[in-house]
Design an enzyme around this catalytic site. Structure first.
Site, PDB file in Angstrom:
ATOM      1  N   HIS A   1      -2.228   4.602 -10.778  1.00 45.01           N
ATOM      2  CA  HIS A   1      -1.446   3.521 -10.169  1.00 45.01           C
ATOM      3  C   HIS A   1      -0.108   3.494 -10.040  1.00 45.01           C
ATOM      4  O   HIS A   1       0.433   3.975 -10.931  1.00 45.01           O
ATOM      5  CB  HIS A   1      -1.976   1.905 -10.955  1.00 45.01           C
TER       6      HIS A   1
ATOM      7  N   MET B   1     -10.183   3.560  -2.550  1.00 41.13           N
ATOM      8  CA  MET B   1      -9.691   2.040  -2.014  1.00 41.13           C
ATOM      9  C   MET B   1     -10.583   0.982  -2.196  1.00 41.13           C
ATOM     10  O   MET B   1     -10.796   0.093  -1.736  1.00 41.13           O
ATOM     11  CB  MET B   1      -9.387   1.952  -0.732  1.00 41.13           C
ATOM     12  N   ARG B   2     -11.673   1.091  -3.271  1.00 39.23           N
ATOM     13  CA  ARG B   2     -12.663  -0.002  -3.679  1.00 39.23           C
ATOM     14  C   ARG B   2     -12.770  -0.113  -4.995  1.00 39.23           C
ATOM     15  O   ARG B   2     -12.479   0.828  -5.888  1.00 39.23           O
ATOM     16  CB  ARG B   2     -14.007   0.590  -3.178  1.00 39.23           C
ATOM     17  N   ILE B   3     -13.164  -1.462  -5.207  1.00 41.74           N
ATOM     18  CA  ILE B   3     -12.973  -1.768  -6.551  1.00 41.74           C
ATOM     19  C   ILE B   3     -14.625  -1.832  -7.000  1.00 41.74           C
ATOM     20  O   ILE B   3     -15.366  -1.984  -6.484  1.00 41.74           O
ATOM     21  CB  ILE B   3     -12.778  -3.572  -6.604  1.00 41.74           C
ATOM     22  N   LEU B   4     -14.805  -1.073  -8.087  1.00 41.29           N
ATOM     23  CA  LEU B   4     -15.709  -0.619  -8.657  1.00 41.29           C
ATOM     24  C   LEU B   4     -16.438  -1.921  -9.531  1.00 41.29           C
ATOM     25  O   LEU B   4     -15.810  -2.617 -10.187  1.00 41.29           O
ATOM     26  CB  LEU B   4     -15.975   0.477  -9.605  1.00 41.29           C
TER      27      LEU B   4
ATOM     28  N   GLY C   1      -5.182  12.196  -0.164  1.00 39.59           N
ATOM     29  CA  GLY C   1      -5.748  13.120  -0.918  1.00 39.59           C
ATOM     30  C   GLY C   1      -4.392  13.934  -1.832  1.00 39.59           C
ATOM     31  O   GLY C   1      -4.839  14.988  -2.191  1.00 39.59           O
TER      32      GLY C   1
ATOM     33  N   LYS D   1     -23.718  -3.917  -2.444  1.00 42.90           N
ATOM     34  CA  LYS D   1     -22.687  -3.044  -3.071  1.00 42.90           C
ATOM     35  C   LYS D   1     -23.394  -2.044  -4.512  1.00 42.90           C
ATOM     36  O   LYS D   1     -23.142  -0.968  -4.409  1.00 42.90           O
ATOM     37  CB  LYS D   1     -21.609  -3.986  -3.831  1.00 42.90           C
TER      38      LYS D   1
ATOM     39  N   ASN E   1      -8.023   6.310 -13.559  1.00 45.01           N
ATOM     40  CA  ASN E   1      -7.260   5.919 -12.004  1.00 45.01           C
ATOM     41  C   ASN E   1      -5.869   6.065 -12.478  1.00 45.01           C
ATOM     42  O   ASN E   1      -5.350   6.311 -13.517  1.00 45.01           O
ATOM     43  CB  ASN E   1      -7.459   4.384 -12.057  1.00 45.01           C
TER      44      ASN E   1
HETATM   45  C1  GRF Z   1      -1.466   7.036  -4.780  1.00 45.08           C
HETATM   46  O1  GRF Z   1      -0.176   6.275  -4.740  1.00 45.08           O
HETATM   47  C2  GRF Z   1      -2.200   6.315  -6.085  1.00 45.08           C
HETATM   48  O2  GRF Z   1      -1.292   5.949  -7.031  1.00 45.08           O
HETATM   49  C3  GRF Z   1      -2.928   5.166  -5.537  1.00 45.08           C
HETATM   50  O3  GRF Z   1      -3.437   5.612  -4.339  1.00 45.08           O
HETATM   51  C4  GRF Z   1      -2.436   6.576  -3.830  1.00 45.08           C
HETATM   52  C5  GRF Z   1      -3.579   7.435  -3.528  1.00 45.08           C
HETATM   53  O4  GRF Z   1      -2.495   8.584  -2.732  1.00 45.08           O
HETATM   54  N1  GRF Z   1      -4.018   4.903  -6.368  1.00 45.08           N
HETATM   55  P1  GRF Z   1      -3.308  10.058  -2.474  1.00 45.08           P
HETATM   56  O5  GRF Z   1      -4.561   9.916  -1.580  1.00 45.08           O
HETATM   57  O6  GRF Z   1      -3.824  10.547  -3.688  1.00 45.08           O
HETATM   58  O7  GRF Z   1      -2.369  10.942  -1.457  1.00 45.08           O
END
Ligand code: GRF
Length: 218
Positions: free
Chosen positions: A111, A92-95, A14, A67, A109
């Site tokens: 990345h 951490m999931r693909i929508l 977070g 899902k 998002n």
């Molecule tokens: C980050 O590195 C973001 O780029 C990726 O997941 C990580 C999340 O980190 N999508 P956090 O939970 O916001 O600390």
């Protein structure tokens, strides 16, 4: 200008959620967090909203057979809180296309690479293994591919010879925490215009009325 309502989806640490909270608190971001939804009851992200007047909801995948039902529960929760922009912050999931179509153009998002290089998991490790000299982070809208949606903002960082996954990830994360609130702010100010897959950033318009900034979901 009225505040855009964000729905933030998280799974873990977070720190990006924290950067959004901090930007709102510092009035650098004219937005309100309507709800934080985690698919993981242990997510540290949920602890970060303790003490704030922000609902935190846990919706676990294991409680749904299909899902689509899991995603419908998330979408329903977003609607209950009148969310206008969905922000994936380490979710951490693909929508699935079902969810993406419901909220098309209104899901962002972040990345940890310069897309289209190194999409998917372990982007920092991919950059190191490839031998890239530069990496960074990308804020993009979600489309139906994995990390393929229209790019909103990117920022580069160097990859140093002595880097480990951890040191590179930390350098990128520092930039993420600046870039994500900035990209969300551009959306909230009505300054993002997507044409095909190119996102243009519009000049700031002074005295822009609220009714020019319609961004509701559905
Ligand atoms: C980050 O590195 C973001 O780029 C990726 O997941 C990580 C999340 O980190 N999508 P956090 O939970 O916001 O600390």
């Amino acid at each position: 200008m009225s505040k855009i309502i964000l729905g933030i989806l998280v799974s873990g640490r977070g720190s990006n959620l924290q950067s959004i909270l901090d930007a709102i608190h510092a009035e650098r971001l004219n937005a309100k967090i309507g709800v934080v939804i985690s698919d993981n009851p242990e997510a540290n992200a949920l602890k970060r909203i303790a003490g704030f007047d922000i609902p935190g909801v846990c919706i676990e995948r294991k409680n749904f057979t299909a899902k689509q039902d899991f995603e419908k529960a998330i979408a329903d929760e977003l609607n209950i809180h009148h969310v206008e922009l969905v922000v994936l912050a380490g979710f951490m999931r693909i929508l699935s296309p079902y969810f993406i179509q419901r909220c098309f153009g209104k899901i962002m998002n972040i990345h940890p690479s310069l897309l289209p290089a190194f999409p998917g998991l372990d982007a920092q490790q991919q950059a190191l293994q490839y031998g890239a000299k530069v990496s960074g982070c990308t804020v993009h809208f979600i489309d139906q591919g994995i990390d393929t949606g229209p790019i909103i903002l990117q920022e580069a960082v160097p990859v140093l010879e002595e880097d480990t996954v951890e040191t590179l990830a930390e350098r990128i994360l520092h930039v993420e925490h600046i870039l994500y609130p900035r990209a969300i702010g551009l959306y909230c100010d009505g300054r993002l215009c997507t044409e095909n897959r190119r996102v243009r950033i519009l000049q700031e318009v002074e005295g822009k009325g609220d009714d020019e900034n319609e961004t509701g979901l559905d």
